[in-house]
Write a protein that holds these residues in place. Structure first.
Motif, PDB file in Angstrom:
ATOM      1  N   ARG A   1       0.835  -1.197   0.000  1.00 53.10           N
ATOM      2  CA  ARG A   1       0.000   0.000   0.000  1.00 53.10           C
ATOM      3  C   ARG A   1       0.879   1.261   0.000  1.00 53.10           C
ATOM      4  NH1 ARG A   1      -5.255   1.145   1.258  1.00 53.10           N
ATOM      5  NH2 ARG A   1      -5.645  -1.043   1.707  1.00 53.10           N
ATOM      6  N   LEU A   2       1.949   1.225   0.792  1.00 52.65           N
ATOM      7  CA  LEU A   2       2.864   2.368   0.824  1.00 52.65           C
ATOM      8  C   LEU A   2       3.544   2.565  -0.523  1.00 52.65           C
ATOM      9  CD1 LEU A   2       4.524   1.870   4.339  1.00 52.65           C
ATOM     10  CD2 LEU A   2       2.886   3.639   3.680  1.00 52.65           C
ATOM     11  N   LEU A   3       3.954   1.457  -1.164  1.00 52.96           N
ATOM     12  CA  LEU A   3       4.596   1.559  -2.469  1.00 52.96           C
ATOM     13  C   LEU A   3       3.631   2.098  -3.516  1.00 52.96           C
ATOM     14  CD1 LEU A   3       6.658  -1.771  -2.603  1.00 52.96           C
ATOM     15  CD2 LEU A   3       7.545   0.554  -2.337  1.00 52.96           C
ATOM     16  N   ALA A   4       2.374   1.675  -3.441  1.00 54.74           N
ATOM     17  CA  ALA A   4       1.378   2.138  -4.406  1.00 54.74           C
ATOM     18  C   ALA A   4       1.140   3.643  -4.281  1.00 54.74           C
ATOM     19  CB  ALA A   4       0.075   1.384  -4.216  1.00 54.74           C
ATOM     20  N   LYS A   5       1.274   4.190  -3.084  1.00 55.14           N
ATOM     21  CA  LYS A   5       1.039   5.610  -2.850  1.00 55.14           C
ATOM     22  C   LYS A   5       2.297   6.452  -3.049  1.00 55.14           C
ATOM     23  CE  LYS A   5      -2.794   5.198   0.448  1.00 55.14           C
ATOM     24  NZ  LYS A   5      -3.689   6.113  -0.298  1.00 55.14           N
ATOM     25  N   LEU A   6       3.435   5.780  -3.236  1.00 53.89           N
ATOM     26  CA  LEU A   6       4.702   6.495  -3.364  1.00 53.89           C
ATOM     27  C   LEU A   6       4.683   7.422  -4.577  1.00 53.89           C
ATOM     28  CD1 LEU A   6       7.551   6.698  -2.113  1.00 53.89           C
ATOM     29  CD2 LEU A   6       8.278   4.945  -3.752  1.00 53.89           C
ATOM     30  N   ASP A   7       5.054   8.680  -4.369  1.00 52.05           N
ATOM     31  CA  ASP A   7       5.062   9.673  -5.445  1.00 52.05           C
ATOM     32  C   ASP A   7       6.359  10.464  -5.340  1.00 52.05           C
ATOM     33  OD1 ASP A   7       4.732  12.071  -6.970  1.00 52.05           O
ATOM     34  OD2 ASP A   7       2.574  11.723  -6.979  1.00 52.05           O
ATOM     35  N   VAL A   8       7.216  10.297  -6.344  1.00 52.18           N
ATOM     36  CA  VAL A   8       8.493  11.017  -6.374  1.00 52.18           C
ATOM     37  C   VAL A   8       8.462  11.975  -7.550  1.00 52.18           C
ATOM     38  CG1 VAL A   8      10.997  10.825  -6.557  1.00 52.18           C
ATOM     39  CG2 VAL A   8       9.690   9.038  -5.370  1.00 52.18           C
ATOM     40  N   ASP A   9       8.297  13.248  -7.267  1.00 49.57           N
ATOM     41  CA  ASP A   9       8.229  14.286  -8.303  1.00 49.57           C
ATOM     42  C   ASP A   9       7.167  13.964  -9.348  1.00 49.57           C
ATOM     43  OD1 ASP A   9      10.317  15.661  -7.075  1.00 49.57           O
ATOM     44  OD2 ASP A   9      11.841  14.541  -8.187  1.00 49.57           O
ATOM     45  N   GLY A  10       6.008  13.470  -8.866  1.00 50.79           N
ATOM     46  CA  GLY A  10       4.906  13.166  -9.763  1.00 50.79           C
ATOM     47  C   GLY A  10       4.979  11.821 -10.450  1.00 50.79           C
ATOM     48  N   ASP A  11       6.008  11.060 -10.137  1.00 49.41           N
ATOM     49  CA  ASP A  11       6.185   9.755 -10.774  1.00 49.41           C
ATOM     50  C   ASP A  11       5.780   8.652  -9.794  1.00 49.41           C
ATOM     51  OD1 ASP A  11       6.841   7.905 -12.651  1.00 49.41           O
ATOM     52  OD2 ASP A  11       9.016   8.056 -12.390  1.00 49.41           O
ATOM     53  N   GLN A  12       4.873   7.761 -10.213  1.00 45.42           N
ATOM     54  CA  GLN A  12       4.409   6.675  -9.364  1.00 45.42           C
ATOM     55  C   GLN A  12       4.754   5.321  -9.974  1.00 45.42           C
ATOM     56  OE1 GLN A  12       0.168   8.119  -8.988  1.00 45.42           O
ATOM     57  NE2 GLN A  12       0.563   7.672  -6.826  1.00 45.42           N
ATOM     58  N   LEU A  13       4.760   4.294  -9.130  1.00 44.47           N
ATOM     59  CA  LEU A  13       5.027   2.941  -9.597  1.00 44.47           C
ATOM     60  C   LEU A  13       3.852   2.418 -10.415  1.00 44.47           C
ATOM     61  CD1 LEU A  13       6.560   1.325  -6.386  1.00 44.47           C
ATOM     62  CD2 LEU A  13       7.787   2.198  -8.376  1.00 44.47           C
ATOM     63  N   THR A  14       4.152   1.686 -11.470  1.00 45.29           N
ATOM     64  CA  THR A  14       3.110   1.077 -12.287  1.00 45.29           C
ATOM     65  C   THR A  14       2.694  -0.255 -11.676  1.00 45.29           C
ATOM     66  OG1 THR A  14       4.655  -0.166 -13.677  1.00 45.29           O
ATOM     67  CG2 THR A  14       4.151   2.106 -14.337  1.00 45.29           C
ATOM     68  N   ALA A  15       1.613  -0.848 -12.218  1.00 40.45           N
ATOM     69  CA  ALA A  15       1.185  -2.168 -11.752  1.00 40.45           C
ATOM     70  C   ALA A  15       2.283  -3.195 -11.967  1.00 40.45           C
ATOM     71  CB  ALA A  15      -0.079  -2.593 -12.500  1.00 40.45           C
ATOM     72  N   GLU A  16       3.021  -3.062 -13.096  1.00 39.15           N
ATOM     73  CA  GLU A  16       4.123  -3.983 -13.376  1.00 39.15           C
ATOM     74  C   GLU A  16       5.235  -3.814 -12.343  1.00 39.15           C
ATOM     75  OE1 GLU A  16       2.671  -2.046 -15.606  1.00 39.15           O
ATOM     76  OE2 GLU A  16       1.600  -3.569 -16.760  1.00 39.15           O
ATOM     77  N   ASP A  17       5.505  -2.561 -11.939  1.00 40.69           N
ATOM     78  CA  ASP A  17       6.520  -2.302 -10.918  1.00 40.69           C
ATOM     79  C   ASP A  17       6.141  -2.977  -9.597  1.00 40.69           C
ATOM     80  OD1 ASP A  17       8.027  -0.701 -12.633  1.00 40.69           O
ATOM     81  OD2 ASP A  17       6.994   1.136 -12.016  1.00 40.69           O
ATOM     82  N   LEU A  18       4.867  -2.836  -9.223  1.00 40.59           N
ATOM     83  CA  LEU A  18       4.411  -3.416  -7.960  1.00 40.59           C
ATOM     84  C   LEU A  18       4.488  -4.939  -7.996  1.00 40.59           C
ATOM     85  CD1 LEU A  18       1.326  -1.120  -7.288  1.00 40.59           C
ATOM     86  CD2 LEU A  18       3.485  -1.141  -6.017  1.00 40.59           C
ATOM     87  N   HIS A  19       4.149  -5.520  -9.135  1.00 42.88           N
ATOM     88  CA  HIS A  19       4.208  -6.969  -9.269  1.00 42.88           C
ATOM     89  C   HIS A  19       5.654  -7.447  -9.165  1.00 42.88           C
ATOM     90  CE1 HIS A  19       2.709 -10.909 -10.240  1.00 42.88           C
ATOM     91  NE2 HIS A  19       3.518 -11.016 -11.274  1.00 42.88           N
ATOM     92  N   ALA A  20       6.572  -6.705  -9.817  1.00 42.24           N
ATOM     93  CA  ALA A  20       7.990  -7.063  -9.755  1.00 42.24           C
ATOM     94  C   ALA A  20       8.514  -6.950  -8.325  1.00 42.24           C
ATOM     95  CB  ALA A  20       8.791  -6.159 -10.691  1.00 42.24           C
ATOM     96  N   ALA A  21       8.085  -5.890  -7.611  1.00 40.82           N
ATOM     97  CA  ALA A  21       8.510  -5.718  -6.225  1.00 40.82           C
ATOM     98  C   ALA A  21       8.006  -6.861  -5.351  1.00 40.82           C
ATOM     99  CB  ALA A  21       8.001  -4.377  -5.691  1.00 40.82           C
ATOM    100  N   PHE A  22       6.764  -7.280  -5.612  1.00 43.07           N
ATOM    101  CA  PHE A  22       6.175  -8.384  -4.860  1.00 43.07           C
ATOM    102  C   PHE A  22       6.997  -9.654  -5.040  1.00 43.07           C
ATOM    103  CE2 PHE A  22       3.458 -12.100  -4.566  1.00 43.07           C
ATOM    104  CZ  PHE A  22       2.793 -11.899  -3.367  1.00 43.07           C
ATOM    105  N   LEU A  23       7.324  -9.998  -6.300  1.00 40.33           N
ATOM    106  CA  LEU A  23       8.095 -11.208  -6.577  1.00 40.33           C
ATOM    107  C   LEU A  23       9.496 -11.120  -5.988  1.00 40.33           C
ATOM    108  CD1 LEU A  23       7.116 -11.983 -10.287  1.00 40.33           C
ATOM    109  CD2 LEU A  23       6.305 -13.120  -8.217  1.00 40.33           C
ATOM    110  N   LEU A  24      10.101  -9.931  -6.078  1.00 40.78           N
ATOM    111  CA  LEU A  24      11.447  -9.739  -5.548  1.00 40.78           C
ATOM    112  C   LEU A  24      11.484  -9.971  -4.047  1.00 40.78           C
ATOM    113  CD1 LEU A  24      14.395  -8.799  -5.916  1.00 40.78           C
ATOM    114  CD2 LEU A  24      13.588  -6.458  -5.570  1.00 40.78           C
ATOM    115  N   LEU A  25      10.527  -9.370  -3.322  1.00 43.04           N
ATOM    116  CA  LEU A  25      10.501  -9.490  -1.874  1.00 43.04           C
ATOM    117  C   LEU A  25      10.147 -10.905  -1.431  1.00 43.04           C
ATOM    118  CD1 LEU A  25       8.786  -6.087  -1.101  1.00 43.04           C
ATOM    119  CD2 LEU A  25      11.136  -6.715  -0.535  1.00 43.04           C
TER     120      LEU A  25
END
Length: 266
Positions: A74-98
């Motif tokens: 949930r925190l990763l999904a809300k992460l906003d760095v200079d208007g840039d957010q993680l995509t669904a693919e990014d979140l899925h990759a993070a999930f598999l990595l962790l």
């Protein structure tokens, strides 16, 4: 190990990530079946996990609906760095990595248990560093140093000319780092081949160093402290069963721990 260490690591990590309780059995089975296959490369291991429930690939706006709160996803999904957010693919990759990383931690815990119960002197030293079912900080660090194999050589590129042990390294040169060798460096550790759970100064490389320090270090430490400490506290006198010193230690990137550990009590 498949009945104790791996389920503990997976269930704890799923809770931190925010996987809903009703989905955890399916995700856990998928992860553990991938671990049981003992894939030789990370890419093959990731492939073994691709049949995880579809919700892990939901768009970021659906995280609000599918993930419990508070949670890391949930925190990763809300992460906003200079208007840039993680995509669904990014979140899925993070999930598999962790999730994959937690199984690597399970390997380290399994290896640590083997070293502890296979050496009676080491066992008594570790037990002296156990309070209320949890290992002391020095004992955790020492088991990490002693057990973490650095199963991969780390590839880095020099950003400037330097000299390492008399060897000239030019800018752009590739350098392979062996963290396992670093954890047994005689210039850093006194008697590095000896397991000393009360070692005061322990600058090991189990989690890397500096900007490359492992983000999951705190959770990994907790897994190790509780998994080993609880067994030692509740099952006094643990020792290897006769013939168990030849336990299966598989080859490959995740072969740094035994797949099973046969012990006697008392």
């Amino acid at each position: 190990m498949a009945d104790y260490i791996q389920p503990l690591a997976v269930e704890t990590t799923l809770g931190v990530l925010g996987v809903p309780p009703q989905d955890r059995p399916a995700v856990s089975r998928s992860a553990l079946s991938g671990a049981a296959s003992r894939k030789e490369t990370r890419s093959e291991f990731a492939t073994a996990l691709k049949h995880l429930p579809h919700w892990t690939g939901q768009p970021a706006y659906d995280i609000e609906e599918h993930v419990v709160r508070p949670s890391l996803l949930r925190l990763l999904a809300k992460l906003d760095v200079d208007g840039d957010q993680l995509t669904a693919e990014d979140l899925h990759a993070a999930f598999l990595l962790l999730l994959g990383a937690c199984l690597m931690v399970a390997d380290v815990v399994s290896g640590a248990l083997w070293h502890v119960v296979s050496d009676r002197v080491a066992y008594e030293k570790v037990r002296a560093q156990t309070t209320d079912g949890e290992l002391s900080v020095p004992a955790v660090d020492e088991l990490l140093r002693f057990t973490a194999s650095g199963r991969d050589m780390l590839l880095r590129f020099a950003t400037e000319p330097l000299s390492i042990a008399g060897q000239a390294v030019e800018t752009g040169d590739a350098v392979l780092l062996d963290t396992a060798a670093g954890n047994r460096d005689v210039s850093v550790f006194d008697a590095p081949s000896e397991l000393r759970p009360d070692r005061a100064l322990n600058r090991h490389l189990a989690f890397g160093r500096g900007s490359y320090n492992c983000l999951g270090a705190a959770l990994a430490r907790t897994h190790l402290a509780i998994a080993v400490g609880t067994l030692i506290s509740r099952c006094g006198g643990l020792r290897l069963a006769p013939g168990a010193d030849t336990a299966a230690w598989p080859d490959g990137w995740n072969g740094a721990s035994p797949t099973r550990l046969e012990v006697n009590l008392g």
